[in-house]
Each structure stands twice: as C-alpha cells, then as structure tokens.
Enzyme design. Structure first.
Site, PDB file in Angstrom:
ATOM      1  N   GLU A 170      11.288 -12.515  -1.669  1.00  0.00           N
ATOM      2  CA  GLU A 170      10.176 -12.673  -1.667  1.00  0.00           C
ATOM      3  C   GLU A 170      11.338 -14.043  -3.213  1.00  0.00           C
ATOM      4  OE1 GLU A 170       6.720 -10.312  -2.768  1.00  0.00           O
ATOM      5  OE2 GLU A 170       8.036  -9.605  -4.231  1.00  0.00           O
ATOM      6  N   HIS A 331       9.446   4.174  -6.581  1.00  0.00           N
ATOM      7  CA  HIS A 331       9.920   2.932  -5.511  1.00  0.00           C
ATOM      8  C   HIS A 331       8.771   1.579  -5.527  1.00  0.00           C
ATOM      9  CE1 HIS A 331       7.025   3.769  -2.366  1.00  0.00           C
ATOM     10  NE2 HIS A 331       8.752   3.314  -2.007  1.00  0.00           N
TER      11      HIS A 331
END
Length: 402
Positions: A170, A331
């Site tokens: 990203e 996470h």
C-alpha cells in the site's frame, strides 16, 4: 482499556483483551490453556478469531516445548513500513499507473521471478547467505525438498514477491499528509512447506509417545529432542527469509514509484516486524518460547504496525511493554467472517463501494478481502490502549493485492 475477560477453565488462565470473540475462538483458547507445556497464562489480542488449532490473535508462552501449528505455515509473516519525504500533493493524479508499476516490479498471487533472470543476479546474491543454512536443514529432512516443486529454484524466485490472500502493498497518507509505503507478506512457498512438514512430524511424535491432546493441531516438540532443535533452526531460517523478502519487496516498490513522483528519500525509521513467529524470551522470571500467532511484539518504546482492512485506517504504534500481554499487541483488525462466508455475502459491487477512493482491485477475485469481512479497526485499537499508543494514523490511497 484493560483485560476484558479472563477464563479459568484450563490448567492456566486465558486473558482476553476484547469482548468481541466467538465461541469457536474461545474453545480453541481453552484447548491451548489445557496443555501442560503452557505457562503462566495465554493472552488473546483484540483481533482474536478462530484459526487452525491455535487461535489467530493469540500469544502462547510455552516451557520446554514449541507447537509448530501455532506458528503456522506462513512462518515469519509480518509487516514492513517506511515513511517517505513525499507529500500527498506530489502523488500523480493517475494512481492506476502507480499500481500497475508496482505490480510489474513485484510479482503478486502465484507469480514469481523467472529463474533465468535472477540466477547469478544481484537478486540471487541477496538470498545467498540463506542458502547454506537451508542446505543443512534439508540434508537432515529431505521430505522438505520433496514437498517443494523445483525446490532449488522456487524459494529464490519467490524472494521479493507478495503472494495472495491478505498480503498487500500500500501507499498511505498520514495525519501530516506524508506518504508511507507499507507491505505485508511472509516466507512464501518455502515457509509453507517447512510449516506443513514439521506440523506433520509433531503429530507423529504425539502419536508415538501416546500423548492425548484436545486438538491434534496442538502437537508439540519437547526441548532436548532432535526434532525440537531442527524445527527451531528451520523456523529461524524461515523468519529470516520472510524479513529479507519484505526488504527486497520494499526496495522494488521504491524503484517502481520513482519514475512517477519527484525525487524523494526514505525518511524516519523503517519498521519490519513479524506477526507469525516464535522467539525465546524471559517473562515472569522464566525462559519461555513465546509464539505470537497473529500478534506483534510491543515492548516499551518498540515501534510496530497494525493494519486495518483494505478500506480502513492503519496505525503505526509504540509499545507500552505490558507484561500481562507478554509485551504484545494485535497484528491487525482480525477477520469477522471466513473467506467463504464473505464471498457468499458480498459481491464486487459491494467491494467497489467499500473501497471508494482507493486505487485497488475491485473484482470478484478479492471479495473475500472486503472491509466488512474484518472487525472494526478503531474498536480493536480502543481495546488495546493498555498495550500500545498510536504514533501515526495512515489511510491508504493505493492497495495492491494478489
């Protein structure tokens, strides 16, 4: 927010940092808590959800033993993020070209680098330090080689590749309009093979010793055995490979971005952290093997990455060193529904709506990654305010998936 609930139905307690947890995940946590090797308790992060044998979003401390299926098959899977000197206004209007450039530089899904192009190249030299170590492992466990097609070529060709599923690359914008590069991947096919090989071996060990378990995927190796030492060596190799894979991908993403933006540098500390791994650590006065299955280390002052889904915010965090959580945090957001359920419930039009304004795939092939299939990342963050503090808030503008 402190521990939301504690379960005391096993040999050790289970501390859970959320009230958003389903029955199957609770049962898996109770199964883990009934293993005699677990000590002194199990910690479940706010993104907790059912996994294979061991719960995703759990921190499992063991004495004198390791559970291979708790580490899983994507050994060393984790995140890499770095801030650039670019500002959002310096990104091109046509982000589709940027996404295409990244996809051309970093193979995604089942794709990998061609062997005839990487053999003898700088790419191969990057992976060369790992080669001798892998040869030693395979010499003792030839079954690993049999499980991996074109074994000698595949792992080097997959160095610097993304994979599929929830792995992503990203471009994100922080609260100061600075551009970040962030990616998520692990040890690729070779990590999968190593994981499956030793999970099978652990099951056979439990059968040989006639150990009764609540779930065969909680089979373990005992410290002092040859298989324990060999697994520790193999998992350490796979974790190093995963770390190197992310570094090589980051190098390639930077190279893909450069022709489309003004000259820039990488600014600030690069974060490269595992969230599927095992490490030897000291907690509560004991030497423990801490398995983080979908959790990251969050020691006091340590930087980490907690990504949301492909349509939500992500966070750069600083650990608070909470000992009750074994200095850990979540996470990510954590799945709310399975991939098959997401595909039944949503379609590509829902995906397009939920990822509006983000340059990414919007086809049926990634509907299982739709944001609605995940928990609310902001609620997850609220539940772990005792574990981490937020340093940066990121919003993606480009998302590459396999």
């Amino acid at each position: 927010m402190p521990i939301k609930q504690s379960l005391h139905k096993g040999l050790v307690p289970v501390h859970i940092y959320t009230d958003d947890i389903d029955h199957s995940a609770i049962q898996q946590l109770l199964n883990i808590s009934n293993l005699p090797i677990v000590h002194p308790h199990v910690a479940a992060m706010p993104d907790v959800h059912s996994g294979i044998g061991a719960t995703v979003g759990s921190v499992i401390p063991t004495r004198g033993a390791i559970i291979p299926a708790a580490v899983g098959v994507d050994i060393g899977c984790g995140m890499n993020a770095v801030r650039t000197t670019l500002s959002a206004s310096q990104l091109p209007d046509n982000l589709a070209r940027v996404r295409s450039a990244i996809e051309a530089m970093v193979p995604v899904g089942f794709a990998q680098h061609a062997f005839d192009k990487v053999r003898g190249s700088a790419h191969a030299r990057v992976g060369r330090p790992l080669n001798d170590r892998l040869d030693r492992i395979v010499a003792r466990h030839k079954g690993i080689m049999k499980m991996q097609h074109k074994f000698a070529q595949t792992w080097i060709c997959q160095l610097g590749t993304l994979g599929g599923g929830n792995h992503f690359i990203e471009l994100c914008i922080d609260e100061e309009q600075r551009v970040w590069i962030m990616l998520h991947s692990g040890s690729r096919g070779i990590g999968n093979v190593i994981g499956r090989y030793f999970i099978s071996a652990a099951r056979k060990e439990m059968m040989r010793h006639k150990v009764n378990l609540p779930d065969r995927d909680l089979s373990y190796f005992s410290e002092g055995s040859a298989l324990f030492d060999d697994y520790l060596e193999a998992v350490d190799w796979a974790q190093d490979y995963a770390m190197l894979n992310r570094r090589e991908m980051m190098r390639r993403v930077v190279a893909a971005l450069e022709p489309h933006v003004p000259p820039f540098k990488l600014d600030g500390e690069a974060i490269n952290c595992h969230h599927n791994y095992v490490a030897q650590e000291a907690h509560f006065g004991h030497k423990l093997y801490v398995t983080r299955k979908g959790a990251i280390s969050a020691r006091a002052g340590e930087l980490g990455i907690i990504p949301g889904s492909m349509g939500a915010r992500s966070y750069i965090v600083r650990g608070k060193g909470n000992e009750q959580a074994f200095c850990s945090c979540s996470h990510g957001a954590g799945r709310r529904m399975s991939r098959s359920e997401a595909k039944r419930k949503f379609n590509r039009f829902d995906l397009a709506e939920q990822t509006q304004g983000i340059e990414c795939r919007k086809d049926g092939g990634v509907v299982d990654e739709i944001p609605a299939a995940y928990k609310d990342i902001d609620q997850v963050m609220a539940h772990q305010s005792d574990l981490v503090e937020i340093v940066h808030t990121l919003k993606q503008v480009v998302c590459v998936k396999g």
